[in-house]
Design an enzyme around this catalytic site. Structure first.
Site: not given
Length: 189
Positions: A85, A133, A137
């Site tokens: 993930h 992502e 992040h």
């Protein structure tokens, strides 16, 4: 006797408040990123203080200053395999910087399609998922795009076994690392 007991209690309360004030001041001063709120800073300070004071294995222990990475693995409804993930720095989110550029990870794309795919039914393509992502992040890690995605793929291959027996879909499985990517015992503070 009651008066001396009361005096001891008042003295202890003052001492505890004083210690908490010092812990809070040190925690706020040592944060690389500004605390989102006074409550968050206070909560973090208490966790650090009590985690270390009582020998707890706090994710916010002074050994890594509250900074660690969470490798979040997912199990899509159509699979029994644990795929990526994301690799999430736990100290910040959406740090800005360069946009996701698939040309920087061209050699990783086949592995990313296999190991870091958007679960069917989420309504995103793999590329949209990777863009998210990276934006939310990856930009906070200080790594180049290739390094971020390559490291996450390597960690997934190396540590997916830790999710065996973990409840699957829609649950996700966290595996945490310190700032040097040493495996941590727990992700929980």
């Amino acid at each position: 006797s009651t008066q001396s007991t009361w005096g001891i209690c008042v003295g202890m309360a003052r001492l505890v408040l004083c210690v908490l004030a010092v812990v809070l001041a040190v925690a706020v001063a040592s944060e690389a990123q500004p605390a989102p709120s006074m409550f968050a800073a206070f909560s973090s300070a208490l966790t650090r203080f009590f985690g270390s004071a009582f020998g707890g294995s706090s994710a916010y222990s002074p050994s890594h200053g509250g900074k660690f990475y969470m490798l979040r693995l997912q199990q899509c409804s159509d699979s029994s395999e644990w795929t990526l993930h994301g690799l999430w720095p736990q100290w910040a989110e959406s740090c800005g910087g360069s946009s996701f550029d698939e040309s920087q990870v061209t050699s990783l794309v086949p592995s990313m399609h296999a190991q870091w795919r958007s679960c069917p039914g989420w309504g995103n393509t793999d590329e949209q998922f990777w863009t998210h992502e990276w934006r939310d992040h990856g930009t906070c890690t200080g790594m180049a795009q290739y390094d971020y995605f390559s490291l996450a793929l390597q960690l997934q291959q190396q540590y997916a076994y830790k999710c065996a027996g973990h409840p699957g879909y829609p649950q996700q499985c966290p595996v945490c690392f310190d700032m040097n990517f040493n495996l941590m015992d727990s992700c929980s503070p």
